[in-house]
Motif scaffolding. Structure first.
Motif, PDB file in Angstrom:
ATOM      1  N   THR A   1      -3.553  -5.293  -0.800  1.00 18.25           N
ATOM      2  CA  THR A   1      -3.563  -4.072   0.002  1.00 18.25           C
ATOM      3  C   THR A   1      -4.131  -4.365   1.390  1.00 18.25           C
ATOM      4  OG1 THR A   1      -5.755  -3.451  -0.818  1.00 18.25           O
ATOM      5  CG2 THR A   1      -3.842  -2.634  -2.048  1.00 18.25           C
TER       6      THR A   1
ATOM      7  N   THR B   1       0.821  -1.207   0.000  1.00 23.68           N
ATOM      8  CA  THR B   1       0.000   0.000   0.000  1.00 23.68           C
ATOM      9  C   THR B   1       0.851   1.251   0.000  1.00 23.68           C
ATOM     10  OG1 THR B   1      -1.712  -1.206   1.243  1.00 23.68           O
ATOM     11  CG2 THR B   1      -1.882   1.183   1.171  1.00 23.68           C
TER      12      THR B   1
ATOM     13  N   THR C   1      -5.696   6.106  -0.940  1.00 25.51           N
ATOM     14  CA  THR C   1      -4.720   5.067  -1.263  1.00 25.51           C
ATOM     15  C   THR C   1      -4.541   4.088  -0.102  1.00 25.51           C
ATOM     16  OG1 THR C   1      -3.556   6.626  -2.694  1.00 25.51           O
ATOM     17  CG2 THR C   1      -2.386   4.625  -2.094  1.00 25.51           C
TER      18      THR C   1
END
Length: 318
Positions: free
Chosen positions: A273, A98, A252
């Motif tokens: 992620t 990530t 994000t």
């Protein structure tokens, strides 16, 4: 003759040919305004408390528990879920993935968004509306739809491989999504394509609030385009830049759709992620809501710290 009675708050009444000033009853104007304000704020406050703050408090309590369904009980020790995070290699890998997307994708996306906004803010540019629509259009596309499109584009028999083979760059189709490095690159390209136009709108709005006479004065003083950009545009857009940076970091760190729909976290969890791993922990593998809640709070803390750092760095007030 009887003199009229005078009061601070009053209304006029006629009595026996004389105007008598009597005290007005009821709430004052300021009280009424405050009551009206609270009447508008109360429904939103209740919704925020019920839909946001209560789930946050409840999730924190669950993060201290173990078990499934209605058989949840506090862990022994109570911080065992948080201690487990430090030993979970998959979650640590998801954190690294990530932040890799964050470090590479966010700066490129925001720089492109600002450059596009600067170009499309030119008053002499024709068909500005069409160009702005074309740049903004990707962010109106469904998250699942655009992920599927990119998955088909970069498939072994997809359009990208067909073009590269026809140009003689590749002898056969390359498995972009089956290799760790290229799979991450595809996710980054997809993110840039999807969100650049979204941020461009904010920069374009900020640029349109800057008086054009400022640029004309800089031009008369002999400032180059690059000097004008760094000395005028960037300082005046600082609040907008900080806002888009915080939103991009927040988005994000919670990246989910691209990992799930493009690569499914593979190969070998090399593109997974944090949000994707939390989803797997809750709904794909054996459900563990306590541990998933603990990981979610780690993301919350990361977002809060990074947002605070950005606000502190961007605050230029004395």
């Amino acid at each position: 003759m009887r003199p009229p009675a005078i009061h601070t708050e009053n209304e006029n009444e006629e009595e026996g040919g004389f105007i008598v000033l009597t005290k007005k009853k009821g709430m004052s104007l300021i009280t009424k305004q405050r009551a009206a304000g609270w009447a508008f704020l109360t429904p939103a406050t209740i919704l925020i408390a019920v839909m946001s703050f209560y789930p946050m408090v409840r999730a924190f309590i669950i993060s201290l528990q173990t078990g499934t369904g209605t058989n949840m009980s506090f862990a022994e020790p109570i911080t065992s879920n948080y201690q487990r995070i430090l030993q979970d290699q998959v979650f640590l890998k998801s954190i690294g993935n990530t932040f890799f997307y964050l470090i590479i994708q966010v700066p490129i996306m925001l720089v492109l968004a600002m450059l596009l906004a600067q170009l499309l803010n030119n008053k002499d540019l024709k068909f500005k509306g069409i160009f702005r629509t074309c740049v903004f259009l990707p962010c109106a596309t469904s998250l699942v739809s655009y992920a599927i499109i990119f998955r088909s584009l970069f498939a072994e028999e997809g359009l990208i491989n067909s073009v590269l083979v026809n140009l003689g760059i590749l002898s056969s189709g390359y498995n972009f999504l089956g290799n760790s490095g290229t799979a991450k690159a595809v996710i980054i390209i997809a993110l840039i394509w999807r969100w650049t136009g979204y941020n461009m709108v904010f920069y374009l709005s900020g640029l349109q609030n800057i008086e054009y006479s400022v640029y004309e004065a800089a031009k008369i003083d002999g400032a180059s385009g690059w000097r004008t950009f760094w000395s005028i545009t960037v300082p005046l857009l600082r609040p907008t830049i900080i806002m888009t940076f915080i939103m991009s970091i927040n988005g994000t760190l919670q990246l989910f759709d691209e990992s799930v729909n493009l690569t499914k976290g593979g190969p070998a969890n090399s593109t997974i992620t944090m949000s994707h791993y939390i989803y797997n922990t809750c709904f794909v593998n054996v459900p563990n809501f306590g541990y998933a809640s603990a990981m979610a709070f780690i993301i919350f803390i990361m977002v809060a710290i990074l947002a605070l750092i950005n606000l502190r760095v961007g605050d230029t007030r004395d």
